[in-house]
Motif scaffolding. Structure first.
Motif, PDB file in Angstrom:
ATOM      1  N   ILE A  47      30.958  38.482  45.320  1.00  0.00           N
ATOM      2  CA  ILE A  47      30.580  38.035  43.980  1.00  0.00           C
ATOM      3  C   ILE A  47      31.106  36.619  43.721  1.00  0.00           C
ATOM      4  O   ILE A  47      30.376  35.766  43.207  1.00  0.00           O
ATOM      5  CB  ILE A  47      31.082  39.034  42.903  1.00  0.00           C
ATOM      6  CG1 ILE A  47      30.571  40.451  43.178  1.00  0.00           C
ATOM      7  CG2 ILE A  47      30.712  38.553  41.506  1.00  0.00           C
ATOM      8  CD1 ILE A  47      29.071  40.569  43.363  1.00  0.00           C
ATOM      9  N   VAL A  48      32.350  36.367  44.078  1.00  0.00           N
ATOM     10  CA  VAL A  48      32.918  35.019  43.902  1.00  0.00           C
ATOM     11  C   VAL A  48      32.133  34.015  44.743  1.00  0.00           C
ATOM     12  O   VAL A  48      31.773  32.929  44.267  1.00  0.00           O
ATOM     13  CB  VAL A  48      34.416  35.005  44.271  1.00  0.00           C
ATOM     14  CG1 VAL A  48      34.957  33.583  44.354  1.00  0.00           C
ATOM     15  CG2 VAL A  48      35.215  35.818  43.266  1.00  0.00           C
ATOM     16  N   ALA A  57      23.127  34.024  38.261  1.00  0.00           N
ATOM     17  CA  ALA A  57      22.096  35.075  38.338  1.00  0.00           C
ATOM     18  C   ALA A  57      22.265  35.924  39.598  1.00  0.00           C
ATOM     19  O   ALA A  57      22.187  37.161  39.536  1.00  0.00           O
ATOM     20  CB  ALA A  57      20.704  34.458  38.283  1.00  0.00           C
ATOM     21  N   SER A  58      22.513  35.293  40.726  1.00  0.00           N
ATOM     22  CA  SER A  58      22.707  36.042  41.977  1.00  0.00           C
ATOM     23  C   SER A  58      23.969  36.887  41.912  1.00  0.00           C
ATOM     24  O   SER A  58      23.975  38.047  42.342  1.00  0.00           O
ATOM     25  CB  SER A  58      22.791  35.084  43.165  1.00  0.00           C
ATOM     26  OG  SER A  58      21.567  34.442  43.365  1.00  0.00           O
ATOM     27  N   ALA A  59      25.032  36.319  41.371  1.00  0.00           N
ATOM     28  CA  ALA A  59      26.299  37.056  41.271  1.00  0.00           C
ATOM     29  C   ALA A  59      26.147  38.262  40.352  1.00  0.00           C
ATOM     30  O   ALA A  59      26.618  39.360  40.680  1.00  0.00           O
ATOM     31  CB  ALA A  59      27.409  36.131  40.768  1.00  0.00           C
ATOM     32  N   ILE A  60      25.477  38.078  39.219  1.00  0.00           N
ATOM     33  CA  ILE A  60      25.260  39.192  38.284  1.00  0.00           C
ATOM     34  C   ILE A  60      24.385  40.264  38.928  1.00  0.00           C
ATOM     35  O   ILE A  60      24.689  41.460  38.852  1.00  0.00           O
ATOM     36  CB  ILE A  60      24.611  38.691  36.978  1.00  0.00           C
ATOM     37  CG1 ILE A  60      25.593  37.828  36.190  1.00  0.00           C
ATOM     38  CG2 ILE A  60      24.116  39.864  36.126  1.00  0.00           C
ATOM     39  CD1 ILE A  60      24.950  37.065  35.039  1.00  0.00           C
ATOM     40  N   GLY A  61      23.309  39.854  39.564  1.00  0.00           N
ATOM     41  CA  GLY A  61      22.392  40.809  40.184  1.00  0.00           C
ATOM     42  C   GLY A  61      23.055  41.658  41.250  1.00  0.00           C
ATOM     43  O   GLY A  61      22.942  42.889  41.232  1.00  0.00           O
ATOM     44  N   VAL A  62      23.770  41.011  42.159  1.00  0.00           N
ATOM     45  CA  VAL A  62      24.438  41.757  43.229  1.00  0.00           C
ATOM     46  C   VAL A  62      25.541  42.632  42.653  1.00  0.00           C
ATOM     47  O   VAL A  62      25.711  43.782  43.067  1.00  0.00           O
ATOM     48  CB  VAL A  62      24.974  40.799  44.320  1.00  0.00           C
ATOM     49  CG1 VAL A  62      25.885  41.525  45.297  1.00  0.00           C
ATOM     50  CG2 VAL A  62      23.813  40.147  45.063  1.00  0.00           C
ATOM     51  N   SER A  63      26.270  42.125  41.676  1.00  0.00           N
ATOM     52  CA  SER A  63      27.336  42.911  41.060  1.00  0.00           C
ATOM     53  C   SER A  63      26.775  44.175  40.409  1.00  0.00           C
ATOM     54  O   SER A  63      27.299  45.278  40.608  1.00  0.00           O
ATOM     55  CB  SER A  63      28.077  42.062  40.022  1.00  0.00           C
ATOM     56  OG  SER A  63      29.150  42.774  39.480  1.00  0.00           O
ATOM     57  N   LEU A  64      25.708  44.029  39.661  1.00  0.00           N
ATOM     58  CA  LEU A  64      25.106  45.176  38.978  1.00  0.00           C
ATOM     59  C   LEU A  64      24.558  46.197  39.975  1.00  0.00           C
ATOM     60  O   LEU A  64      24.820  47.409  39.857  1.00  0.00           O
ATOM     61  CB  LEU A  64      23.991  44.712  38.043  1.00  0.00           C
ATOM     62  CG  LEU A  64      23.294  45.794  37.229  1.00  0.00           C
ATOM     63  CD1 LEU A  64      24.290  46.528  36.345  1.00  0.00           C
ATOM     64  CD2 LEU A  64      22.183  45.199  36.390  1.00  0.00           C
ATOM     65  N   ILE A  65      23.833  45.732  40.976  1.00  0.00           N
ATOM     66  CA  ILE A  65      23.275  46.636  41.987  1.00  0.00           C
ATOM     67  C   ILE A  65      24.395  47.347  42.736  1.00  0.00           C
ATOM     68  O   ILE A  65      24.351  48.560  42.958  1.00  0.00           O
ATOM     69  CB  ILE A  65      22.351  45.884  42.961  1.00  0.00           C
ATOM     70  CG1 ILE A  65      21.099  45.404  42.220  1.00  0.00           C
ATOM     71  CG2 ILE A  65      21.971  46.756  44.150  1.00  0.00           C
ATOM     72  CD1 ILE A  65      20.280  44.395  42.992  1.00  0.00           C
ATOM     73  N   ARG A  66      25.435  46.609  43.083  1.00  0.00           N
ATOM     74  CA  ARG A  66      26.564  47.200  43.803  1.00  0.00           C
ATOM     75  C   ARG A  66      27.257  48.259  42.951  1.00  0.00           C
ATOM     76  O   ARG A  66      27.553  49.356  43.423  1.00  0.00           O
ATOM     77  CB  ARG A  66      27.559  46.109  44.210  1.00  0.00           C
ATOM     78  CG  ARG A  66      28.635  46.587  45.147  1.00  0.00           C
ATOM     79  CD  ARG A  66      30.019  46.701  44.628  1.00  0.00           C
ATOM     80  NE  ARG A  66      30.418  45.693  43.687  1.00  0.00           N
ATOM     81  CZ  ARG A  66      31.325  45.912  42.753  1.00  0.00           C
ATOM     82  NH1 ARG A  66      31.892  47.086  42.629  1.00  0.00           N
ATOM     83  NH2 ARG A  66      31.675  44.972  41.908  1.00  0.00           N
ATOM     84  N   ILE A  67      27.484  47.973  41.690  1.00  0.00           N
ATOM     85  CA  ILE A  67      28.139  48.947  40.802  1.00  0.00           C
ATOM     86  C   ILE A  67      27.304  50.222  40.707  1.00  0.00           C
ATOM     87  O   ILE A  67      27.833  51.333  40.825  1.00  0.00           O
ATOM     88  CB  ILE A  67      28.382  48.332  39.409  1.00  0.00           C
ATOM     89  CG1 ILE A  67      29.510  47.309  39.481  1.00  0.00           C
ATOM     90  CG2 ILE A  67      28.696  49.416  38.378  1.00  0.00           C
ATOM     91  CD1 ILE A  67      29.666  46.458  38.234  1.00  0.00           C
ATOM     92  N   LEU A  68      26.006  50.076  40.516  1.00  0.00           N
ATOM     93  CA  LEU A  68      25.131  51.247  40.411  1.00  0.00           C
ATOM     94  C   LEU A  68      25.127  52.063  41.703  1.00  0.00           C
ATOM     95  O   LEU A  68      25.268  53.288  41.670  1.00  0.00           O
ATOM     96  CB  LEU A  68      23.711  50.816  40.040  1.00  0.00           C
ATOM     97  CG  LEU A  68      23.530  50.263  38.631  1.00  0.00           C
ATOM     98  CD1 LEU A  68      22.131  49.673  38.464  1.00  0.00           C
ATOM     99  CD2 LEU A  68      23.801  51.318  37.587  1.00  0.00           C
ATOM    100  N   LEU A  69      24.970  51.382  42.828  1.00  0.00           N
ATOM    101  CA  LEU A  69      24.898  52.104  44.103  1.00  0.00           C
ATOM    102  C   LEU A  69      26.223  52.756  44.477  1.00  0.00           C
ATOM    103  O   LEU A  69      26.236  53.898  44.955  1.00  0.00           O
ATOM    104  CB  LEU A  69      24.419  51.174  45.218  1.00  0.00           C
ATOM    105  CG  LEU A  69      22.954  50.756  45.131  1.00  0.00           C
ATOM    106  CD1 LEU A  69      22.610  49.735  46.208  1.00  0.00           C
ATOM    107  CD2 LEU A  69      22.045  51.973  45.227  1.00  0.00           C
ATOM    108  N   VAL A  70      27.323  52.065  44.268  1.00  0.00           N
ATOM    109  CA  VAL A  70      28.630  52.655  44.595  1.00  0.00           C
ATOM    110  C   VAL A  70      28.890  53.873  43.719  1.00  0.00           C
ATOM    111  O   VAL A  70      29.379  54.896  44.202  1.00  0.00           O
ATOM    112  CB  VAL A  70      29.757  51.594  44.465  1.00  0.00           C
ATOM    113  CG1 VAL A  70      31.133  52.250  44.491  1.00  0.00           C
ATOM    114  CG2 VAL A  70      29.649  50.568  45.577  1.00  0.00           C
ATOM    115  N   SER A  71      28.540  53.779  42.442  1.00  0.00           N
ATOM    116  CA  SER A  71      28.734  54.931  41.548  1.00  0.00           C
ATOM    117  C   SER A  71      27.861  56.109  41.962  1.00  0.00           C
ATOM    118  O   SER A  71      28.301  57.256  41.941  1.00  0.00           O
ATOM    119  CB  SER A  71      28.432  54.539  40.101  1.00  0.00           C
ATOM    120  OG  SER A  71      29.381  53.601  39.654  1.00  0.00           O
TER     121      SER A  71
END
Length: 168
Positions: A47-48, A57-71
């Protein structure tokens, strides 16, 4: 069209790396007896890196997708709420601090690590209806700072050493 395909592939690769780092973090966590809720935040290396090399935008997108998938893969609904709260506050603070340009990627990462913990504690206080959890922020601020330094150093290495032709 080629550039868009390359961008989608690169973001997909970053998402996969963030998921792998999250899984590694889950695997190594039992090796270190820690207090509840303390993690290194290894996926935030990606993310950093993205924040500095590809933008918010890329950092937010990957962060959101990662949070959803990990959960979905490794957690539960409660983990999703905590992660979304921490992740949203963390990414917002990191974006603002990066734009202000007075902190290095390491400093921005530290602020992200600490505010991630703040977001999670605030969500826990809300969901569990107890303010006493706020006292745990003392411990989480220290661990978030240490983790933020390590994550930021790794992110800075990527930022400074990955050639642009691999990223653009």
């Amino acid at each position: 069209m080629k550039n868009r395909s390359k961008t989608v592939a690169f973001i997909g690769l970053c998402t996969a790396l963030a998921l792998i780092l999250a899984y590694v973090e889950i695997l190594i966590q039992p090796l270190f007896p820690t207090l509840p809720g303390i993690k290194m935040g290894l996926p935030n290396i990606i993310i950093v890196f993205l924040l500095y090399r590809r933008g918010a935008a890329s950092a937010i997108g990957v962060s959101l997708i990662r949070i959803l998938l990990v959960s979905l893969l490794f957690g539960n609904v409660m983990a999703l709420f905590y992660s979304l709260a921490g992740g949203a506050l963390s990414i917002a603070v990191m974006i603002i601090l990066k734009k202000l340009r007075f902190l290095s990627p390491v400093g921005v990462s530290v602020a992200g690590g600490v505010t991630h913990n703040v977001g999670q504690i605030l969500m826990a206080m809300l969901l569990l209806d107890t303010v006493e959890l706020g006292y745990y922020l003392v411990v989480l601020t220290v661990t978030g700072t240490v983790a933020g330094i390590l994550v930021g150093l790794c992110g800075a290495i990527l930022i400074n050493n990955l050639p642009n032709k691999l990223i653009s």
